[in-house]
Design a protein around this motif. Sequence first.
Motif, PDB file in Angstrom:
ATOM      1  N   GLN A  56       0.750  -1.304  -0.003  1.00 33.89           N
ATOM      2  CA  GLN A  56       0.105  -0.005  -0.037  1.00 33.89           C
ATOM      3  C   GLN A  56       0.773   1.283  -0.094  1.00 33.89           C
ATOM      4  O   GLN A  56       0.577   2.145  -0.826  1.00 33.89           O
ATOM      5  CB  GLN A  56      -0.970  -0.035   1.182  1.00 33.89           C
ATOM      6  CG  GLN A  56      -1.858   1.214   1.297  1.00 33.89           C
ATOM      7  CD  GLN A  56      -2.854   1.138   2.422  1.00 33.89           C
ATOM      8  OE1 GLN A  56      -2.478   0.154   3.407  1.00 33.89           O
ATOM      9  NE2 GLN A  56      -3.697   2.122   2.747  1.00 33.89           N
ATOM     10  N   LEU A  57       1.840   1.237   0.691  1.00 34.13           N
ATOM     11  CA  LEU A  57       2.786   2.212   0.707  1.00 34.13           C
ATOM     12  C   LEU A  57       3.648   2.596  -0.436  1.00 34.13           C
ATOM     13  O   LEU A  57       3.794   3.724  -0.886  1.00 34.13           O
ATOM     14  CB  LEU A  57       3.898   2.321   2.062  1.00 34.13           C
ATOM     15  CG  LEU A  57       3.040   2.437   3.369  1.00 34.13           C
ATOM     16  CD1 LEU A  57       4.128   2.263   4.519  1.00 34.13           C
ATOM     17  CD2 LEU A  57       2.343   3.749   3.628  1.00 34.13           C
ATOM     18  N   ALA A  58       3.975   1.460  -0.978  1.00 29.28           N
ATOM     19  CA  ALA A  58       4.853   1.374  -2.122  1.00 29.28           C
ATOM     20  C   ALA A  58       4.006   2.115  -3.385  1.00 29.28           C
ATOM     21  O   ALA A  58       4.467   3.027  -4.130  1.00 29.28           O
ATOM     22  CB  ALA A  58       5.382   0.068  -2.533  1.00 29.28           C
ATOM     23  N   ALA A  59       2.532   1.733  -3.370  1.00 27.16           N
ATOM     24  CA  ALA A  59       1.633   2.475  -4.532  1.00 27.16           C
ATOM     25  C   ALA A  59       1.703   3.752  -4.129  1.00 27.16           C
ATOM     26  O   ALA A  59       1.574   4.736  -4.932  1.00 27.16           O
ATOM     27  CB  ALA A  59       0.466   1.293  -4.417  1.00 27.16           C
ATOM     28  N   ALA A  60       1.348   4.225  -2.900  1.00 29.61           N
ATOM     29  CA  ALA A  60       1.074   5.618  -2.531  1.00 29.61           C
ATOM     30  C   ALA A  60       2.316   6.586  -2.725  1.00 29.61           C
ATOM     31  O   ALA A  60       2.281   7.842  -3.081  1.00 29.61           O
ATOM     32  CB  ALA A  60       0.615   5.867  -1.128  1.00 29.61           C
ATOM     33  N   LEU A  61       3.606   6.085  -2.750  1.00 30.43           N
ATOM     34  CA  LEU A  61       4.736   6.811  -2.756  1.00 30.43           C
ATOM     35  C   LEU A  61       5.288   6.810  -4.407  1.00 30.43           C
ATOM     36  O   LEU A  61       6.253   7.335  -4.763  1.00 30.43           O
ATOM     37  CB  LEU A  61       5.824   6.136  -2.031  1.00 30.43           C
ATOM     38  CG  LEU A  61       5.777   6.508  -0.428  1.00 30.43           C
ATOM     39  CD1 LEU A  61       6.971   5.708   0.092  1.00 30.43           C
ATOM     40  CD2 LEU A  61       5.905   7.822  -0.125  1.00 30.43           C
TER      41      LEU A  61
END
Length: 392
Positions: free
Chosen positions: A169-174
Amino acid sequence: MTRRFLLPVLTAGFVSWLTACSALPGYSLDRSHMHEVNQPANEEMYDVHRITAQVIAELAAKVAQTQQPLPESRFSSASQYVYHIGPQDILGITVWDHPELTTPQGTTFSTGGNTTQTIAGALAQPYTTALPGQADPYGQTVAADGTIFFPFVGRVHVAGKTPQQVRDQLAAALEPYLHKPQLDVRVLAYRSQRVQVTGDVKSPGPLAITDVPLTLVDAITRSGGSTDNADLQRVRLMRHGRFYQLDANGLLDRGDISQDVMLEDGDIINVPDRSDSRVFVLGEVKVPTAVQLIRGSLTIADSLTSAGGILDTDANPRQVYVIRGMSSRPDAPDIYRLDMTQPDALLLSTQFRLQPFDVVYVGTASAVQFNRLIQQVLPTLETIVLTRQLTR
């Protein structure tokens, strides 16, 4: 004529004086102010079952059918277990080649006292100590609403997700800010889920549920193990307001892995003492006593041996009774009789398994009952004869 009349009167008066409780020294109970009520008009009769190999087999099948169901688990096996993040958990997030977004590795913190800890020390400590009140690593603490704050992303809901899901989730948001961001997310402190272990264990208290599956035997082991008086065959588990009884020794004694259930958040484990695992041996035995069940099992032979055996001169070997169900069914107990004079009696005595609060009673021989009656009556007869001689 007068002498013949006085003799019976003096004899009766002297015997009455000897038998009167108020005239004799020692402890006695005055029952003049006591009145018994609710006396049954007729004595109730009980059915007695003779112990045979068939009866033992039927009782074993009945016990197997009445076993309590095991608690249901969210995971069918330990290999499928996955930890889900919850509020108050502390996460460590690493973004490769971006130290400004990475949890500081060298930062120390204080819990309000004199305890400080680095994140490296937190990773090295055993997961069994990751409980509230202890040193917590510096990282992203999951808020009560299940979210964390992360630069460029803002508030991110992570409760109920696995570390791998939060990483994706964080990788997609960054992605809009970093070129192919590579992240690693791990739980530094497990604080959201726990079980309570109480009773006869050496270190009772809460245990954290971590990414390693926590089973019943694991919980007892992590609590320092059981005490010498613990009854591991009757461990109680409370889950969602319902009680279950588990046999923690079943895994070692019989290889019954079904008893080693996987624990969940909110479970309460109670290891009781052995006070509820006793049988009572009474009657014509050398040492009437209460015997503890040995690893949840005890036979008639075991109980009689613990009581020193039956009395050779007083016991009736045909009358070895087992009275069962007095605590739950006082008006209709189950009674079983073993005839120790039969050739198969020794074998049956080693196969008949007792249950908690059973009463093993060994009857008295008829000749002994007559001799004891004579011993009670003889002093009175001697007194009458002595009185008659004195009045002549």
